[in-house]
Design an enzyme around this catalytic site. Structure first.
Site, PDB file in Angstrom:
ATOM      1  N   SER A 123     -33.143 -39.981   4.091  1.00  0.00           N
ATOM      2  CA  SER A 123     -33.336 -38.787   3.354  1.00  0.00           C
ATOM      3  C   SER A 123     -31.915 -37.969   3.104  1.00  0.00           C
ATOM      4  CB  SER A 123     -34.286 -37.722   3.846  1.00  0.00           C
ATOM      5  OG  SER A 123     -33.673 -37.244   5.249  1.00  0.00           O
ATOM      6  N   CYS A 174     -43.009 -35.033  -1.124  1.00  0.00           N
ATOM      7  CA  CYS A 174     -41.801 -34.455  -0.173  1.00  0.00           C
ATOM      8  C   CYS A 174     -41.730 -33.007  -0.051  1.00  0.00           C
ATOM      9  CB  CYS A 174     -40.551 -35.122  -0.636  1.00  0.00           C
ATOM     10  SG  CYS A 174     -39.106 -34.968   0.372  1.00  0.00           S
ATOM     11  N   MET A 216     -43.208 -40.643   2.795  1.00  0.00           N
ATOM     12  CA  MET A 216     -42.521 -41.461   3.910  1.00  0.00           C
ATOM     13  C   MET A 216     -42.096 -40.428   5.376  1.00  0.00           C
ATOM     14  SD  MET A 216     -43.435 -44.241   3.223  1.00  0.00           S
ATOM     15  CE  MET A 216     -42.860 -45.253   4.611  1.00  0.00           C
ATOM     16  N   GLY A 217     -42.204 -39.198   4.705  1.00  0.00           N
ATOM     17  CA  GLY A 217     -41.914 -38.054   5.787  1.00  0.00           C
ATOM     18  C   GLY A 217     -43.102 -37.542   6.376  1.00  0.00           C
ATOM     19  N   ARG A 228     -35.981 -42.890   8.725  1.00  0.00           N
ATOM     20  CA  ARG A 228     -35.573 -42.341   7.712  1.00  0.00           C
ATOM     21  C   ARG A 228     -34.994 -40.958   7.673  1.00  0.00           C
ATOM     22  NH1 ARG A 228     -36.965 -40.172   2.429  1.00  0.00           N
ATOM     23  NH2 ARG A 228     -35.861 -41.410   0.742  1.00  0.00           N
ATOM     24  N   GLN A 266     -41.770 -34.018   6.818  1.00  0.00           N
ATOM     25  CA  GLN A 266     -40.990 -33.630   5.660  1.00  0.00           C
ATOM     26  C   GLN A 266     -41.889 -34.227   4.372  1.00  0.00           C
ATOM     27  OE1 GLN A 266     -36.731 -33.828   5.472  1.00  0.00           O
ATOM     28  NE2 GLN A 266     -36.627 -33.846   7.779  1.00  0.00           N
TER      29      GLN A 266
END
Length: 501
Positions: free
Chosen positions: A265, A320, A403-404, A416, A428
């Site tokens: 990120s 996100c 993916m957070g 990540r 996140q």
């Protein structure tokens, strides 16, 4: 600036201290002297990876696995396979994607052996349910059996309460993975089987039904596919920056990966700089893309370390929450313009990652300097996206998660965000769902035609032409007020139905 001059040059607009996103800015039209069909969208993902269209699927576990990667390559773009799985699984996805000569993702349901069919909805819109080791996709090359709609309908209630593994039929009709689609169709007609299993080296690559072939025949014709020197689809993969990722990289290279993306990120870190140098030293012929970055300072550090491409975006994705949680990031339009301005000086292609909701956003990202756009939510929910369809309030949906998100982090994506397994995990991103979009084999061609129309309105017949017009201050922009943004969308109607194509 003359009082009669329209708009602002990009350099002036983006130097005012505002963080603009795509909807905040608008291009003013230029002069048209060519047809839409004359617009070329060919580009580069990285130094040595050419693409026919500027489309990249995001390395997310609800977006990019084998079917998505193969479909994107067939269209002339590329897919970046996520790494939220063990090393062997990611390498297997790469190998399978390269084996999907015909990137047909079946509409049939893929269920686990212990699944119990409770209604005919399990078959919709297909006549089959296939039993696999993993539900939702054919990523794991192991097809166990199948159940037909007519078979289930003719069963009594007690039999229907059994697990499908107990009454499924075995799949005994296999053909080579590289068979021509015409021959596949002829075989289906001749055998009256309804579906065919494609195999490579004794492993299941895909399963295709008659209905799937009929559906694909109605899609727009694809342009030149993204094919590597081995004659197979080019496929990218994401990796992290930990020591274990060096072993992961070795397996991916052995699986035939064509480009790697260092997935972070915030990419301006010691860990990423070291990994860039390791990749370039160990696999000098393999392009490596660094990121994510949003400032010229970040970009310069990665360029000096030797990256072959940059990925731009921080907190701009629809799922996100980095900007909200960490108070760090940048509006995507500003980030793309600033990073592209410095990257162009070194000939480094830039991926605009995140914030793409429509074709107009793609036009803006590309004209502001990007070579490609990376999409997550735009492709999520499609036939080729991983996961099984569900029904909610009468709508067919698929899960889509950042993916957070904590859910994704529990599988390993926390690295990540430079997470440590021994410490607290801070989300996140979120988990959500998106409506069924159909196949990307239809969605992307229509979207690219809309992008070409945008380029025509701007008087740009190619990405290079658009970049030249912007940097020479011929193309002009303005910031849009909130009222102007409302005016530029659908408004003033009691009701309406919005279709892109």
């Amino acid at each position: 600036m003359s009082s009669l001059e329209d708009g602002f040059a990009a350099e002036k607009l983006f130097a005012q201290g505002y963080s603009y996103t795509y909807d905040d800015v608008i291009f003013l039209p230029h002069y048209i002297d060519f047809s839409t069909d004359a617009v070329s969208l060919s580009t580069r993902l990285s130094r040595r990876v050419p693409l026919s269209i500027p489309c990249v699927s995001s390395p997310m576990d609800t977006v990019s696995e084998s079917h998505m990667a193969a479909a994107m390559a067939a269209l002339g773009g590329i897919g970046i396979v996520h790494y939220n799985c063990d090393i062997a699984a990611q390498a297997s996805i790469i190998r399978q994607a390269k084996s999907l000569r015909h990137p047909i993702a079946s509409d049939a349901g893929m269920k686990l052996p212990e699944f119990e069919i409770s209604s005919l909805d399990a078959f919709s819109p297909s006549s089959f349910v296939f039993v696999t080791q993993t539900a939702g996709t054919m990523t794991t090359p192991k097809l166990l059996g199948y159940v037909t709609k007519s078979q289930w309908t003719n069963m009594n209630y007690e039999q229907r309460e059994m697990k499908i593994y107990d009454y499924m039929k075995s799949c005994d009709f296999c053909v080579p993975w590289d068979i021509d689609i015409e021959k596949m169709e002829a075989l289906l007609e001749d055998k009256q089987k309804g579906f065919v299993v494609l195999e490579r080296d004794g492993e299941t690559v895909n399963v295709v039904t008659k209905d799937d072939i009929e559906r694909v025949k109605g899609y727009p014709k694809s342009g030149p596919g993204t094919v590597g020197q081995d004659g197979e689809w080019m496929v990218g993969a994401a990796i992290g920056t930990r020591e274990s990722d060096k072993e992961r990289l070795e397996h991916l290279v052995n699986a035939g990966v064509n480009v790697v993306v260092l997935d972070s990120s915030q990419g301006n870190s010691l860990y990423q700089l070291d990994m860039i140098k390791y990749v370039k030293r160990t696999y000098p012929e393999l392009d490596v893309i660094g990121g994510n970055v949003v400032t010229t300072y970040q970009a310069q550090n990665l360029i000096q370390a030797g990256v072959d491409g940059l990925r731009v975006g921080m907190g701009s994705g629809s799922i996100c929450t980095t900007q909200e949680v960490c108070a760090v990031g940048r509006g995507q339009a500003t980030a793309v313009y600033k990073v592209c301005s410095i990257a162009a000086q070194s000939g480094i292609p830039v991926i605009a990652d995140g914030g793409i909701s429509n074709s107009g956003h793609i036009v803006k990202a590309l004209v502001l300097g990007a070579s490609t756009v990376m999409m997550g939510s735009f492709l999520a929910g499609s036939t080729e996206a991983p996961g099984a369809y569900e029904y909610k309030n009468g709508k067919r949906i698929k899960k889509y998660r950042g993916m957070g998100s904590l859910e994704a982090m529990t599988k390993g994506s926390d690295q990540r965000y430079l997470g440590d397994t021994a410490k607290l995990k801070i989300a996140q991103g979120v988990v959500g769902a998106v409506a069924d979009k159909g196949s990307v084999l239809k969605l992307i061609p229509y979207t690219m035609h809309a992008v070409k129309q945008g380029f025509q309105d701007l008087g740009a017949s190619s990405l290079q032409s658009a970049h030249d017009l912007l940097r020479s201050n011929i193309l002009r922009l303005e910031a849009r007020t909130g009222a102007a943004q409302i005016e530029g969308g659908v408004h003033g109607l009691v009701s309406y139905e919005k279709k892109s194509f």
